[in-house]
Scaffold this motif. Sequence first.
Motif, PDB file in Angstrom:
ATOM      1  N   TYR A 120       0.953  -1.150   0.398  1.00  0.00           N
ATOM      2  CA  TYR A 120       0.089   0.043   0.276  1.00  0.00           C
ATOM      3  C   TYR A 120       0.923   1.353   0.074  1.00  0.00           C
ATOM      4  N   CYS A 121       0.611   2.266  -0.721  1.00  0.00           N
ATOM      5  CA  CYS A 121       1.787   3.356  -1.361  1.00  0.00           C
ATOM      6  C   CYS A 121       0.816   4.225  -0.226  1.00  0.00           C
ATOM      7  N   LEU A 122       1.517   5.293   0.382  1.00  0.00           N
ATOM      8  CA  LEU A 122       0.576   6.679   0.722  1.00  0.00           C
ATOM      9  C   LEU A 122       1.712   7.751   0.096  1.00  0.00           C
ATOM     10  N   ILE A 176       0.409  14.116  10.960  1.00  0.00           N
ATOM     11  CA  ILE A 176      -0.065  12.754  11.942  1.00  0.00           C
ATOM     12  C   ILE A 176      -0.831  12.100  11.312  1.00  0.00           C
ATOM     13  N   HIS A 177      -2.036  13.008  10.416  1.00  0.00           N
ATOM     14  CA  HIS A 177      -2.735  11.432   9.984  1.00  0.00           C
ATOM     15  C   HIS A 177      -2.348  11.156   8.305  1.00  0.00           C
ATOM     16  N   LEU A 178      -1.429  11.361   8.235  1.00  0.00           N
ATOM     17  CA  LEU A 178      -1.062   9.843   7.320  1.00  0.00           C
ATOM     18  C   LEU A 178       0.011   8.887   8.448  1.00  0.00           C
ATOM     19  N   LYS A 179       0.466   9.542   9.382  1.00  0.00           N
ATOM     20  CA  LYS A 179       0.876   8.793  11.076  1.00  0.00           C
ATOM     21  C   LYS A 179      -0.306   7.829  11.187  1.00  0.00           C
ATOM     22  N   LYS A 180      -1.417   7.709  11.088  1.00  0.00           N
ATOM     23  CA  LYS A 180      -2.274   7.179  11.679  1.00  0.00           C
ATOM     24  C   LYS A 180      -2.523   6.258  10.657  1.00  0.00           C
ATOM     25  N   TRP A 181      -3.236   7.024   9.587  1.00  0.00           N
ATOM     26  CA  TRP A 181      -3.000   6.279   8.009  1.00  0.00           C
ATOM     27  C   TRP A 181      -2.369   4.517   8.062  1.00  0.00           C
ATOM     28  N   GLU A 182      -1.208   4.993   8.179  1.00  0.00           N
ATOM     29  CA  GLU A 182       0.205   4.117   7.641  1.00  0.00           C
ATOM     30  C   GLU A 182       0.376   3.139   9.529  1.00  0.00           C
ATOM     31  N   SER A 183       0.129   3.880  11.002  1.00  0.00           N
ATOM     32  CA  SER A 183      -0.337   2.671  11.793  1.00  0.00           C
ATOM     33  C   SER A 183      -1.570   1.634  11.592  1.00  0.00           C
ATOM     34  N   PHE A 184      -2.814   2.109  11.210  1.00  0.00           N
ATOM     35  CA  PHE A 184      -3.764   1.749  10.936  1.00  0.00           C
ATOM     36  C   PHE A 184      -3.628  -0.158   9.697  1.00  0.00           C
ATOM     37  N   LEU A 185      -2.944   0.880   9.091  1.00  0.00           N
ATOM     38  CA  LEU A 185      -2.508  -0.505   7.732  1.00  0.00           C
ATOM     39  C   LEU A 185      -1.822  -1.399   8.371  1.00  0.00           C
ATOM     40  N   SER A 186      -0.180  -0.852   8.869  1.00  0.00           N
ATOM     41  CA  SER A 186       0.425  -1.742   9.592  1.00  0.00           C
ATOM     42  C   SER A 186      -0.337  -2.942  10.296  1.00  0.00           C
ATOM     43  N   ALA A 187      -1.055  -2.412  11.522  1.00  0.00           N
ATOM     44  CA  ALA A 187      -1.449  -3.547  11.972  1.00  0.00           C
ATOM     45  C   ALA A 187      -2.544  -4.797  11.882  1.00  0.00           C
ATOM     46  N   VAL A 215       2.101  -3.676   4.054  1.00  0.00           N
ATOM     47  CA  VAL A 215       3.343  -3.247   4.171  1.00  0.00           C
ATOM     48  C   VAL A 215       3.133  -1.864   3.399  1.00  0.00           C
ATOM     49  N   VAL A 216       3.730  -0.851   4.100  1.00  0.00           N
ATOM     50  CA  VAL A 216       3.270   0.998   3.812  1.00  0.00           C
ATOM     51  C   VAL A 216       4.561   1.630   2.671  1.00  0.00           C
ATOM     52  N   TYR A 217       4.536   1.692   2.142  1.00  0.00           N
ATOM     53  CA  TYR A 217       5.279   2.611   1.030  1.00  0.00           C
ATOM     54  C   TYR A 217       4.707   4.555   1.375  1.00  0.00           C
ATOM     55  N   TYR A 218       5.891   4.959   0.711  1.00  0.00           N
ATOM     56  CA  TYR A 218       5.832   6.345   1.052  1.00  0.00           C
ATOM     57  C   TYR A 218       5.757   6.852  -0.117  1.00  0.00           C
ATOM     58  N   VAL A 219       5.363   7.766  -0.971  1.00  0.00           N
ATOM     59  CA  VAL A 219       5.944   8.730  -1.592  1.00  0.00           C
ATOM     60  C   VAL A 219       5.763   9.875  -0.958  1.00  0.00           C
ATOM     61  N   ASP A 220       7.040  10.151  -0.498  1.00  0.00           N
ATOM     62  CA  ASP A 220       6.900  11.604   0.928  1.00  0.00           C
ATOM     63  C   ASP A 220       6.539  12.940  -0.348  1.00  0.00           C
ATOM     64  N   LYS A 230     -18.962   5.860  -4.348  1.00  0.00           N
ATOM     65  CA  LYS A 230     -17.494   6.523  -4.706  1.00  0.00           C
ATOM     66  C   LYS A 230     -16.721   6.827  -2.475  1.00  0.00           C
ATOM     67  N   ILE A 231     -17.073   7.935  -2.628  1.00  0.00           N
ATOM     68  CA  ILE A 231     -17.478   8.612  -1.473  1.00  0.00           C
ATOM     69  C   ILE A 231     -17.677   7.949  -0.279  1.00  0.00           C
ATOM     70  N   THR A 232     -16.789   7.737   0.797  1.00  0.00           N
ATOM     71  CA  THR A 232     -16.782   7.465   2.021  1.00  0.00           C
ATOM     72  C   THR A 232     -16.427   8.525   3.613  1.00  0.00           C
ATOM     73  N   PRO A 233     -17.326   9.542   4.146  1.00  0.00           N
ATOM     74  CA  PRO A 233     -16.787   9.437   5.504  1.00  0.00           C
ATOM     75  C   PRO A 233     -16.066   8.701   5.959  1.00  0.00           C
ATOM     76  N   TYR A 234     -14.922   9.745   6.786  1.00  0.00           N
ATOM     77  CA  TYR A 234     -14.344   8.420   7.842  1.00  0.00           C
ATOM     78  C   TYR A 234     -13.870   9.298   8.927  1.00  0.00           C
ATOM     79  N   SER A 235     -13.583   8.911  10.677  1.00  0.00           N
ATOM     80  CA  SER A 235     -13.188  10.392  10.935  1.00  0.00           C
ATOM     81  C   SER A 235     -11.884   9.932  11.257  1.00  0.00           C
ATOM     82  N   PRO A 236     -10.224  10.764  10.996  1.00  0.00           N
ATOM     83  CA  PRO A 236      -8.752  10.334  11.557  1.00  0.00           C
ATOM     84  C   PRO A 236      -8.626  10.029  12.869  1.00  0.00           C
ATOM     85  N   GLY A 237      -9.768  10.944  14.067  1.00  0.00           N
ATOM     86  CA  GLY A 237      -9.745  10.144  15.161  1.00  0.00           C
ATOM     87  C   GLY A 237      -9.119  10.747  16.828  1.00  0.00           C
TER      88      GLY A 237
END
Length: 334
Positions: free
Chosen positions: A3-5, A12-23, A27-32, A152-159
């Motif tokens: 999965y590439c972010l 902090i929002h991307l870090k939450k996504w990374e933690s969610f996916l890794s858990a 495998v999380v990849y980045y284009v920073d 195609k649209i899904t609302p979510y909460s970052p938490g």
Amino acid sequence: MNYCLIGDRCSIHLKKWESFLSARGHVVYYVDTSGSLQAGTEATVISVRFDRIGKILIPCQMLRVAWFVLKHRIAVVDVHYVGLNSLVSFLTPGAKQVSTCHGSDIHTDPYRSRLLRLATGIALARADHIFVSGRPLSRELKKIYPMIADEKITPYSPGVNLDVFQARAVGTKKYDFVSTRLMQEKYSILPMLDAFIALKQSGVAFKVAIVVYKPNVPYLEMVKAKVRQGLSDEVDFLPELQQEEIAALYNASRFSLHLPRGESIGLSVVESTLCDCFPITLGHAAYLDYMDATDMIIAKSNNASDLLEALKTALRGDFRVLKSLKQSLSKLHS
């Protein structure tokens, strides 16, 4: 699954996504896109740049991202903060396309140029799925880009971490006002300081904490110059803080300032409220998914005169957090 972010890896929002996916075993990849990393520092990360030279080289960067996706057999490419970030994702062979909108990207990036707005629209239209941070942003996105299919649209909460952000007994509050938002123009720091200068000139004593979070350096210099003009004794600049430190700062402050030109979900408003720190806002609809208008002081605009009236209103009354957050607040727990 690989999965590439695509986005600011420091967010902090991307870090939450990374933690969610890794858990969940991905495998999380980045284009920073933060500009803080050098290309090749990690096998799972490449960096792209959007300075003057970087914009000229966008076609080359698109090819580089395409090769990165192909080389690592990435199954899903998820673009966070659409706009400029969307451009480098146009050539991603074999990968599913996801766009994640946080609000500020929709309110600012597409309006910098017609070309960028067109590119954003194309990226959203071709995405297999779109995540948006809150129901108000979902409605706004459909209004701006009506060609996007509803399914195609899904609302979510970052938490919000309710274990961290909670009221704690601290005795006397150290600060009257606190600002923890990005040190950038869209967060109205300069007009806020103009309002504080006018408040001081009216004979009111107060103390302000400003967190220097991800600063735009030229803007930060303008802010510091403004403070030197008449607020040296009233304003404390604090370095970037961790969540626990921000929660402690909210608990040590009476009022929190949240004054962006646009907002997606406004979690910091909820976080400060949970820490018994009453928010002063511009009343964006995003907040009202979780809070009532009576739970905040709403300034008419981000003009210095309107902000001054909001500050005076705050200091005149005995505002305390009303603890009337809606039941949906429980969904914010991360």
